[in-house]
Design an enzyme around this catalytic site. Structure first.
Site, mmCIF file in Angstrom:
data_model
loop_
_atom_site.group_PDB
_atom_site.id
_atom_site.type_symbol
_atom_site.label_atom_id
_atom_site.label_comp_id
_atom_site.label_asym_id
_atom_site.label_seq_id
_atom_site.Cartn_x
_atom_site.Cartn_y
_atom_site.Cartn_z
ATOM 1 N N PHE A 13 -27.150 -30.247 19.636
ATOM 2 C CA PHE A 13 -27.788 -30.835 18.406
ATOM 3 C C PHE A 13 -28.135 -32.151 18.375
ATOM 4 N N THR A 38 -24.613 -23.735 27.032
ATOM 5 C CA THR A 38 -22.922 -23.507 27.390
ATOM 6 C C THR A 38 -22.066 -23.686 25.554
ATOM 7 N N LEU A 83 -31.183 -35.137 27.062
ATOM 8 C CA LEU A 83 -30.507 -34.873 26.191
ATOM 9 C C LEU A 83 -28.918 -33.809 27.726
ATOM 10 N N ALA A 84 -29.720 -33.323 28.028
ATOM 11 C CA ALA A 84 -28.377 -32.319 28.475
ATOM 12 C C ALA A 84 -26.996 -32.663 28.897
ATOM 13 N N THR A 132 -26.199 -43.591 25.443
ATOM 14 C CA THR A 132 -24.960 -43.323 24.471
ATOM 15 C C THR A 132 -24.384 -45.293 24.541
ATOM 16 N N ASP A 133 -24.053 -45.809 22.870
ATOM 17 C CA ASP A 133 -23.405 -46.882 23.577
ATOM 18 C C ASP A 133 -22.251 -46.964 23.723
ATOM 19 N N GLU A 134 -21.492 -45.164 23.875
ATOM 20 C CA GLU A 134 -20.483 -45.493 24.879
ATOM 21 C C GLU A 134 -19.844 -46.386 26.227
ATOM 22 N N TYR A 157 -16.430 -39.646 29.490
ATOM 23 C CA TYR A 157 -17.445 -38.981 29.081
ATOM 24 C C TYR A 157 -18.483 -40.476 29.429
ATOM 25 N N SER A 160 -19.747 -41.148 32.740
ATOM 26 C CA SER A 160 -20.386 -40.091 33.722
ATOM 27 C C SER A 160 -21.504 -40.401 32.783
ATOM 28 N N LYS A 161 -21.844 -41.045 31.472
ATOM 29 C CA LYS A 161 -22.854 -41.925 31.137
ATOM 30 C C LYS A 161 -23.319 -43.240 31.537
ATOM 31 N N LEU A 197 -15.758 -35.717 14.517
ATOM 32 C CA LEU A 197 -15.102 -36.010 13.329
ATOM 33 C C LEU A 197 -15.835 -34.949 12.215
ATOM 34 N N PRO A 212 -7.043 -34.405 10.965
ATOM 35 C CA PRO A 212 -6.367 -34.978 11.843
ATOM 36 C C PRO A 212 -7.241 -37.077 11.854
ATOM 37 N N ASN A 256 -12.657 -44.817 10.843
ATOM 38 C CA ASN A 256 -12.428 -43.549 10.334
ATOM 39 C C ASN A 256 -11.723 -43.004 9.098
HETATM 40 P P1 NAD Z 1 -24.022 -31.663 22.142
HETATM 41 O O1 NAD Z 1 -23.284 -31.525 22.839
HETATM 42 O O2 NAD Z 1 -24.228 -31.045 20.908
HETATM 43 O O3 NAD Z 1 -25.458 -30.454 23.184
HETATM 44 C C1 NAD Z 1 -25.377 -30.893 24.543
HETATM 45 C C2 NAD Z 1 -27.218 -29.451 25.224
HETATM 46 O O4 NAD Z 1 -26.720 -29.992 26.487
HETATM 47 C C3 NAD Z 1 -26.187 -28.105 24.860
HETATM 48 O O5 NAD Z 1 -27.290 -27.198 24.021
HETATM 49 C C4 NAD Z 1 -25.364 -27.436 25.835
HETATM 50 O O6 NAD Z 1 -25.721 -26.040 25.647
HETATM 51 C C5 NAD Z 1 -26.950 -28.640 26.763
HETATM 52 N N1 NAD Z 1 -26.634 -28.758 28.562
HETATM 53 C C6 NAD Z 1 -24.947 -28.742 29.007
HETATM 54 N N2 NAD Z 1 -24.961 -28.558 29.924
HETATM 55 C C7 NAD Z 1 -26.089 -28.223 30.579
HETATM 56 C C8 NAD Z 1 -26.329 -27.841 31.843
HETATM 57 N N3 NAD Z 1 -25.399 -28.317 33.071
HETATM 58 N N4 NAD Z 1 -27.587 -27.626 31.443
HETATM 59 C C9 NAD Z 1 -28.283 -27.472 31.473
HETATM 60 N N5 NAD Z 1 -28.324 -27.948 29.301
HETATM 61 C C10 NAD Z 1 -27.090 -28.128 29.260
HETATM 62 O O7 NAD Z 1 -24.678 -32.856 22.564
HETATM 63 P P2 NAD Z 1 -25.269 -33.965 21.590
HETATM 64 O O8 NAD Z 1 -24.399 -34.772 20.757
HETATM 65 O O9 NAD Z 1 -26.550 -33.063 21.017
HETATM 66 O O10 NAD Z 1 -25.794 -34.915 22.716
HETATM 67 C C11 NAD Z 1 -26.592 -35.253 23.153
HETATM 68 C C12 NAD Z 1 -27.268 -36.633 23.858
HETATM 69 O O11 NAD Z 1 -27.126 -37.211 23.598
HETATM 70 C C13 NAD Z 1 -26.167 -36.149 24.681
HETATM 71 O O12 NAD Z 1 -26.833 -36.813 26.214
HETATM 72 C C14 NAD Z 1 -24.895 -37.022 25.109
HETATM 73 O O13 NAD Z 1 -24.414 -38.339 25.746
HETATM 74 C C15 NAD Z 1 -26.155 -38.431 23.312
HETATM 75 N N6 NAD Z 1 -25.734 -39.101 22.688
HETATM 76 C C16 NAD Z 1 -25.065 -38.330 21.702
HETATM 77 C C17 NAD Z 1 -24.634 -38.955 20.452
HETATM 78 C C18 NAD Z 1 -23.418 -38.735 19.592
HETATM 79 O O14 NAD Z 1 -23.223 -38.800 18.760
HETATM 80 N N7 NAD Z 1 -24.046 -37.235 19.525
HETATM 81 C C19 NAD Z 1 -25.032 -40.416 20.259
HETATM 82 C C20 NAD Z 1 -25.758 -41.315 21.251
HETATM 83 C C21 NAD Z 1 -25.951 -40.388 22.290
HETATM 84 O O1 DAU Z 2 -20.695 -43.785 19.989
HETATM 85 C C1 DAU Z 2 -21.057 -42.135 20.325
HETATM 86 C C2 DAU Z 2 -20.547 -41.383 20.982
HETATM 87 O O2 DAU Z 2 -20.113 -40.701 19.310
HETATM 88 C C3 DAU Z 2 -21.867 -40.265 21.624
HETATM 89 O O3 DAU Z 2 -21.970 -40.599 22.762
HETATM 90 C C4 DAU Z 2 -20.820 -39.471 21.877
HETATM 91 O O4 DAU Z 2 -21.332 -37.712 22.547
HETATM 92 C C5 DAU Z 2 -20.246 -38.642 21.116
HETATM 93 O O5 DAU Z 2 -19.146 -37.338 20.740
HETATM 94 C C6 DAU Z 2 -19.513 -39.634 19.555
HETATM 95 O O6 DAU Z 2 -17.966 -39.982 20.022
HETATM 96 P P1 DAU Z 2 -16.972 -40.213 19.273
HETATM 97 O O7 DAU Z 2 -15.809 -40.354 20.544
HETATM 98 O O8 DAU Z 2 -17.274 -41.418 19.019
HETATM 99 O O9 DAU Z 2 -17.090 -39.909 18.106
HETATM 100 P P2 DAU Z 2 -15.798 -38.201 17.929
HETATM 101 O O10 DAU Z 2 -16.495 -37.656 16.336
HETATM 102 O O11 DAU Z 2 -15.075 -37.118 18.910
HETATM 103 O O12 DAU Z 2 -14.688 -39.721 16.925
HETATM 104 C C7 DAU Z 2 -15.191 -40.361 16.215
HETATM 105 C C8 DAU Z 2 -14.255 -41.114 15.655
HETATM 106 O O13 DAU Z 2 -13.186 -40.498 15.015
HETATM 107 C C9 DAU Z 2 -13.533 -41.467 17.181
HETATM 108 O O14 DAU Z 2 -12.888 -42.452 16.982
HETATM 109 C C10 DAU Z 2 -12.426 -40.283 17.567
HETATM 110 C C11 DAU Z 2 -11.981 -40.326 15.431
HETATM 111 N N1 DAU Z 2 -11.671 -38.638 15.480
HETATM 112 C C12 DAU Z 2 -12.176 -37.613 16.044
HETATM 113 C C13 DAU Z 2 -12.411 -36.580 16.280
HETATM 114 C C14 DAU Z 2 -12.622 -35.743 16.818
HETATM 115 C C15 DAU Z 2 -10.338 -38.120 14.709
HETATM 116 O O15 DAU Z 2 -9.331 -39.683 14.587
HETATM 117 N N2 DAU Z 2 -9.935 -37.064 14.740
HETATM 118 C C16 DAU Z 2 -10.306 -36.088 15.235
HETATM 119 O O16 DAU Z 2 -10.266 -35.219 15.430
#
Ligand code: NAD
Ligand code: DAU
Length: 349
Positions: A13, A38, A83-84, A132-134, A157, A160-161, A197, A212, A256
């Site tokens: 993403f 993946t 980012l992976a 991430t902020d998590e 998660y 691990s981050k 979400l 949900p 949410n």
């Molecule tokens: P995503 O799950 O959409 O994409 C992850 C990508 O990493 C995929 O293309 C996957 O194929 C690749 N990948 C996974 N395992 C791998 C491996 N072993 N070797 C090589 N490639 C691999 O994730 P995202 O939401 O785009 O997040 C990207 C980064 O940003 C992550 O590090 C995540 O922790 C961080 N992040 C995400 C958010 C968010 O809201 N999505 C917010 C803050 C930080």
């Molecule tokens: O804060 C950054 C993080 O945001 C990233 O590091 C993560 O990779 C990313 O997945 C995201 O984590 P969250 O757990 O906050 O995102 P998610 O979209 O899974 O959930 C957002 C909120 O919505 C959370 O409070 C859980 C809730 N939720 C989520 C799902 C999937 C629901 O209520 N119902 C759902 O079905």
């Protein structure tokens, strides 16, 4: 000056938006996207840039140390933007070891390979770890995460981050590896996998399926449009101070339940449905174990030091996002066929 830049996770993403930003904005850079594809990796996210002369894709798994080193020796990157990752909290609850392998071991493999090829001269090199902020855990009703907030992760998660962040800092302090980190809030936008979400609710509204909501729906997240995250990464990669971390966010908190109601309102308008139709799909379900109550980023540092500001409001970004999903139903259908159906059944039934 020409540079070779490795971007890991570029088919995911956020990674796909970062790849696009760099390929288009820096034609003199060679962008090497390393991704193992993946369930979350999708080369269709990069259709529009895949034939650019300054872009290469390498299918490889960052958990394999020898493979990573071989690729680094072949391409000799000047910079790495990492980012992976396994990124979904719910999946980390059912399969934590996968998150240790990719997010911790994978990161250490990349640090080792960078150290190995840069060992003679760290000048002009940079390892940018996207986090991430998590890692900061959860807030109560008030306050913000700053760069000095103590780490306190609660999910496999976020643990691990957090671990990967510590390794990145340790390589800086121990070996002098040139690093920067960004800790960003929740992203949303085009190409977001429909396990998270916002895209999950868009997909379910289109299919008249329940929306949900975990627990009481009062859990709060701080949302940033994905292209604004890609812009922040570009800025910190080029202008951030060595060894520093930058929080990235837009001061945009939503409970949410309020967010899903706003999504329903916009979807009803765009789909020509009576206002209130989609909101009838809202269904409260059991809570996520270890669910963090509230995230909120204090983005003062990146604003004051690097002049960063998001480019769109949440309402604008959400509208663009919904329009993208409405125009890309083929993408949505592709990623929700096959394994997604098993995941959905296990998670929600
Ligand atoms: P995503 O799950 O959409 O994409 C992850 C990508 O990493 C995929 O293309 C996957 O194929 C690749 N990948 C996974 N395992 C791998 C491996 N072993 N070797 C090589 N490639 C691999 O994730 P995202 O939401 O785009 O997040 C990207 C980064 O940003 C992550 O590090 C995540 O922790 C961080 N992040 C995400 C958010 C968010 O809201 N999505 C917010 C803050 C930080
Ligand atoms: O804060 C950054 C993080 O945001 C990233 O590091 C993560 O990779 C990313 O997945 C995201 O984590 P969250 O757990 O906050 O995102 P998610 O979209 O899974 O959930 C957002 C909120 O919505 C959370 O409070 C859980 C809730 N939720 C989520 C799902 C999937 C629901 O209520 N119902 C759902 O079905």
């Amino acid at each position: 000056m020409s540079k070779n830049i490795v971007i890991t996770g570029g088919a995911g993403f956020i990674g796909s938006h970062v790849v696009r930003e760099f390929v288009l904005k820096y034609p003199d850079y060679h962008i090497i996207n390393i991704d193992t594809l993946t369930y979350a990796g999708n080369l269709a996210n990069l259709n529009d840039v895949e034939n650019h002369p300054n872009y290469s894709f390498v299918k490889a798994d960052i958990t394999e140390a020898d493979t990573v080193l071989k690729i680094f020796k072949q391409y000799m990157p000047d910079g790495v933007i990492h980012l992976a990752a396994e990124s979904h909290v719910d999946r980390s609850i059912s399969d934590p070891i996968l998150f240790v392998m990719t997010n911790v071991i994978g990161t250490v493999n990349l640090l080792n390979a960078s150290r190995e090829i840069w060992k003679d001269d760290f000048g002009g090199k940079r390892f940018h770890h996207v986090s991430t902020d998590e890692v900061y855990g959860t807030l109560g009703e008030t306050g913000f995460f700053t760069e000095h907030t103590a780490y306190d992760p609660h999910s496999p998660y976020s643990a691990s981050k957090a671990s990967s962040d510590h390794f990145v800092r340790a390589y800086h302090d121990t070996y002098g590896l040139p690093i920067v980190l960004t800790n960003c809030s929740n992203n949303y936008g085009p190409n977001h996998f429909p396990e998270k979400l916002i895209p999950l609710c868009i997909h379910n509204i289109l299919n008249d399926k329940p929306l949900p909501i975990y627990g009481n729906g009062k859990f709060t997240r701080d949302w940033l449009y994905v292209i604004d995250h890609a812009r922040a990464i570009d800025l910190v990669f080029h202008e951030g101070t060595d060894g520093e971390a930058y929080n990235v966010g837009g001061f945009n908190e939503w409970k949410n339940i309020d967010l899903v109601k706003e999504l329903c309102r916009q979807m009803d308008t765009k789909l020509g449905r009576l206002n209130g139709t989609s909101a009838q799909l809202i269904t409260f379900v059991g809570d996520r174990p270890g669910h963090d109550l509230r995230y909120a980023i204090d983005a003062t540092k990146i604003n004051k030091e690097l002049g960063y500001n998001p480019s769109v409001t949440f309402e604008e970004g959400l509208s663009i996002t919904i329009d993208w999903y409405l125009s890309n139903e083929g993408w949505l259908n592709d990623v929700t066929s096959g394994d997604y159906q098993n995941y959905y059944r296990n998670q929600y039934q």
